[in-house]
Design an enzyme around this catalytic site. Structure first.
Site, PDB file in Angstrom:
ATOM      1  N   LYS A 116       0.822  -1.222   0.000  1.00 51.49           N
ATOM      2  CA  LYS A 116       0.000   0.000   0.000  1.00 51.49           C
ATOM      3  C   LYS A 116       0.850   1.264   0.000  1.00 51.49           C
ATOM      4  CE  LYS A 116      -3.479  -2.866   1.021  1.00 51.49           C
ATOM      5  NZ  LYS A 116      -3.717  -3.782  -0.080  1.00 51.49           N
ATOM      6  N   GLY A 164      -8.475  -5.857   5.354  1.00 47.76           N
ATOM      7  CA  GLY A 164      -9.476  -6.271   6.343  1.00 47.76           C
ATOM      8  C   GLY A 164      -9.430  -5.503   7.647  1.00 47.76           C
ATOM      9  N   GLY A 165      -8.853  -4.293   7.591  1.00 44.78           N
ATOM     10  CA  GLY A 165      -8.842  -3.446   8.788  1.00 44.78           C
ATOM     11  C   GLY A 165      -7.762  -3.823   9.796  1.00 44.78           C
ATOM     12  N   GLU A 200      -0.926   8.538   7.813  1.00 47.05           N
ATOM     13  CA  GLU A 200      -1.733   9.517   7.078  1.00 47.05           C
ATOM     14  C   GLU A 200      -2.522  10.378   8.045  1.00 47.05           C
ATOM     15  OE1 GLU A 200      -2.992   6.938   3.067  1.00 47.05           O
ATOM     16  OE2 GLU A 200      -4.435   7.263   4.666  1.00 47.05           O
ATOM     17  N   LYS A 201      -2.845  11.566   7.636  1.00 44.25           N
ATOM     18  CA  LYS A 201      -3.839  12.389   8.322  1.00 44.25           C
ATOM     19  C   LYS A 201      -5.140  11.586   8.336  1.00 44.25           C
ATOM     20  CE  LYS A 201      -5.846  16.361   9.580  1.00 44.25           C
ATOM     21  NZ  LYS A 201      -5.609  16.765  10.974  1.00 44.25           N
ATOM     22  N   ASN A 290      -7.724  -2.872  -5.481  1.00 42.25           N
ATOM     23  CA  ASN A 290      -8.053  -4.285  -5.301  1.00 42.25           C
ATOM     24  C   ASN A 290      -7.928  -4.983  -6.643  1.00 42.25           C
ATOM     25  OD1 ASN A 290      -8.730  -3.904  -2.558  1.00 42.25           O
ATOM     26  ND2 ASN A 290     -10.716  -3.136  -3.168  1.00 42.25           N
ATOM     27  N   ARG A 292      -8.886  -7.881  -7.865  1.00 49.57           N
ATOM     28  CA  ARG A 292      -9.725  -9.093  -7.948  1.00 49.57           C
ATOM     29  C   ARG A 292     -11.155  -8.721  -8.343  1.00 49.57           C
ATOM     30  NH1 ARG A 292      -9.674  -7.466  -2.494  1.00 49.57           N
ATOM     31  NH2 ARG A 292     -11.772  -6.863  -1.859  1.00 49.57           N
ATOM     32  N   ARG A 338     -25.617  -7.755   1.997  1.00 48.72           N
ATOM     33  CA  ARG A 338     -24.945  -9.033   2.271  1.00 48.72           C
ATOM     34  C   ARG A 338     -25.646  -9.704   3.445  1.00 48.72           C
ATOM     35  NH1 ARG A 338     -18.423  -8.207   1.880  1.00 48.72           N
ATOM     36  NH2 ARG A 338     -18.378  -6.775   0.097  1.00 48.72           N
TER      37      ARG A 338
HETATM   38  C1  MV4 Z   1      -8.600   5.877   6.539  1.00 47.62           C
HETATM   39  C2  MV4 Z   1      -9.699   6.475   7.207  1.00 47.62           C
HETATM   40  C3  MV4 Z   1      -9.616   7.822   7.477  1.00 47.62           C
HETATM   41  N1  MV4 Z   1      -8.511   8.524   7.148  1.00 47.62           N
HETATM   42  N2  MV4 Z   1      -7.535   6.620   6.228  1.00 47.62           N
HETATM   43  C4  MV4 Z   1     -10.087   1.354   6.803  1.00 47.62           C
HETATM   44  C5  MV4 Z   1      -9.714   0.154   6.005  1.00 47.62           C
HETATM   45  C6  MV4 Z   1      -8.666   0.603   5.050  1.00 47.62           C
HETATM   46  N3  MV4 Z   1      -8.954   0.173   3.716  1.00 47.62           N
HETATM   47  C7  MV4 Z   1      -8.587   2.083   5.169  1.00 47.62           C
HETATM   48  N4  MV4 Z   1      -9.510   2.485   6.209  1.00 47.62           N
HETATM   49  C8  MV4 Z   1      -9.629   3.788   6.553  1.00 47.62           C
HETATM   50  N5  MV4 Z   1      -8.592   4.584   6.221  1.00 47.62           N
HETATM   51  C9  MV4 Z   1      -7.490   7.913   6.542  1.00 47.62           C
HETATM   52  N6  MV4 Z   1      -6.393   8.621   6.243  1.00 47.62           N
HETATM   53  C10 MV4 Z   1     -10.783   5.673   7.517  1.00 47.62           C
HETATM   54  C11 MV4 Z   1     -10.743   4.322   7.228  1.00 47.62           C
HETATM   55  C12 MV4 Z   1     -11.892   3.573   7.650  1.00 47.62           C
HETATM   56  C13 MV4 Z   1     -12.784   3.041   6.743  1.00 47.62           C
HETATM   57  C14 MV4 Z   1     -12.582   3.165   5.375  1.00 47.62           C
HETATM   58  C15 MV4 Z   1     -13.472   2.630   4.489  1.00 47.62           C
HETATM   59  C16 MV4 Z   1     -14.582   1.954   4.962  1.00 47.62           C
HETATM   60  C17 MV4 Z   1     -14.790   1.803   6.306  1.00 47.62           C
HETATM   61  C18 MV4 Z   1     -13.894   2.342   7.213  1.00 47.62           C
HETATM   62  C19 MV4 Z   1     -14.142   2.187   8.560  1.00 47.62           C
HETATM   63  C20 MV4 Z   1     -13.243   2.697   9.454  1.00 47.62           C
HETATM   64  C21 MV4 Z   1     -12.115   3.388   9.002  1.00 47.62           C
END
Ligand code: MV4
Length: 459
Positions: A116, A164-165, A200-201, A290, A292, A338
């Protein structure tokens, strides 16, 4: 050109791919673990081969077993579906070296998207907007503190191998940043065997918007509009829709062009998705790619009229894209719920076991993609998703009305499902308004809500 394909997956996506193959006149080979003997994909594939024990590490992730099955069945290609080995560059390489076509992008594209931080840097080089943050990875606590001061709290620490967080930690002050940084590193090491982290911010109430792209092996690359996937719980999507509420033709063209530019930088071939975070002023920032087919692909299929899985197979066979950008027009509105075998009233505890009653919706403008049926036993080993309901209407309101009546006529038991949760979400005024942020579920539905507020106070 392909006469036989092996599907290296299970569940609804294996069924979905078999359906596409059959319509194309391609023979299918299903694979299954000992826990999936009675699964639908085994029943409807032309051939099926057992590849190992119930745990996915011994079956659906078992590369030697999959390649052996492919050799025995004498297939020309493998479709990985989503999850499992779909974004594993090593697996794609092994397929290639065995002269089996991997239905997906080239290993180098998968590898680039998999890091990433490198992917983010590549996007910055070509002028794709990214969220302000570190240049590359952050090596130590001092650098983390310096960067947080520069960008201002809150900031987020993210694993370069993330997904996946896992390995994502938010910090609101210096004290919390050190533990966030160290925890992100430790989680990333445990989950991905790679402890590298970037910073990141932190955007406060972003929307998750992703753009579907398709690229053939002849330099044609197009986008198929956006999906709004902001309704998530613990990084698991619950509802997706297309088009995104509040997106007009101009914004769609702009984000679509950026997505195509991004995909070109990945030297992309096959289907892919560019994920963006979008702020309240509709500024969008590249988050990740992604590489896929995605769970939520049906919403794009409904509004574009294109069968993405067939397209994916045709691309892998070396065919030209069957449509050009100017032929893509989003028509109407589509939404996917889902349905998981989980108890929404008991912390989303998985609810595996035998399904006695399986009454799922039908009628106009409802599509049900599922591998479940009356008498089927949901094994406890895998993902808890048992169905996807996709509704299609002339506009968002009609699409919601169709989904609500579909949920209402559903009777599944005795296992617990998330059907009732979807009804509640769809009835919320804030959801009906459209354009909810990724905080929506936490703010409206989470029993853990109190705990989260406490954490913020403590921070
Ligand atoms: C973030 C964000 C806010 N600010 N990045 C969560 C999973 C990953 N793919 C990136 N994610 C996030 N990145 C910055 N700079 C908030 C999230 C985020 C989130 C993003 C998409 C869908 C659901 C989420 C739930 C919590 C946090």
């Amino acid at each position: 050109m392909f006469s036989k394909i092996l599907i290296a997956n299970r569940g609804e996506v294996a069924v979905r791919i078999i359906r596409a193959c059959r319509e194309l006149g391609i023979k299918t080979v299903g694979v299954f673990s000992k826990a999936d003997r009675d699964s639908l994909h085994v029943k409807i594939a032309d051939e099926a081969i057992c590849i190992g024990e119930a745990p996915s590490s011994e079956s659906y992730l078992n590369i030697p077993a999959l390649i052996s099955a492919a050799e025995i069945a004498d297939v020309e290609a493998i479709h990985p579906g989503y999850g499992f080995l779909a974004e594993n560059a090593h697996f794609a390489e092994i397929c290639e070296s065995c002269q089996i076509k991997f239905i997906g992008p080239k290993p180098e594209s998968i590898r680039l998207a998999g890091d990433k931080s490198v992917a983010r840097t590549e996007m910055q080089k070509i002028g794709v907007p990214t969220i302000p943050g570190s240049k590359g990875t952050v090596k130590n606590q001092e650098d983390a503190l310096r960067l947080a001061k520069k960008y201002g709290y809150p900031v987020v620490c993210k694993a370069v191998a993330g997904g996946g967080g896992k390995g994502i930690k938010v910090a609101h002050n210096d004290g919390k940043l050190i533990s966030a940084f160290l925890t992100a590193q430790a989680e990333a090491e445990a989950a991905f065997g790679n402890r590298e982290v970037y910073i990141e911010k932190y955007l406060k109430e972003p929307r998750h918007i992703e753009v579907q792209i398709a690229a053939d092996g002849r330099g044609n690359i197009i986008h198929l509009g956006e999906r709004d996937c902001s309704v998530q719980r613990r990084h698991q999507k619950l509802i997706e829709e297309s088009p995104a509420p509040g997106f007009d033709v101009k914004l769609r063209r702009k984000i679509g062009e950026v997505a195509v530019r991004a995909a070109k930088a990945f030297k992309y071939e096959n289907l892919g998705t560019i994920e963006f975070l979008v702020d309240q002023d509709n500024n969008f920032y590249f988050m990740e790619m992604n590489t896929r087919l995605q769970v939520e692909h049906p919403v794009t299929e409904m509004v574009t009229g294109i069968d993405l899985v067939k397209e994916q197979i045709l691309i892998a066979m070396g065919e030209k894209l069957s449509f050009s950008q100017d032929r893509i027009q989003l028509k109407g509105h589509a939404m996917e719920c889902r349905i998981n075998a989980e108890d929404p009233d008991n912390q989303f505890m998985p609810s595996p076991g035998k399904i006695d009653t399986w009454i799922v919706p039908g009628g106009p403008h409802i599509r049900v993609d599922s591998h479940a049926f009356a008498g089927y036993s949901i094994p406890p080993y895998y993902d808890s998703m048992i169905a996807k309901f996709i509704s299609y209407g002339k506009d968002r309101n009609e699409t919601i009305a169709i989904m609500l009546r579909a949920l209402k006529e559903t009777i599944i038991g005795p296992i617990k499902t998330t059907v009732s949760l979807h009804e509640k979400i769809l009835n919320r005024p804030r959801f009906r308004q459209g354009g909810v942020s990724t905080n929506f579920i936490d703010a409206h539905f989470l029993t853990e809500k109190v705990e989260i507020q406490e954490e913020k106070k403590a921070g």
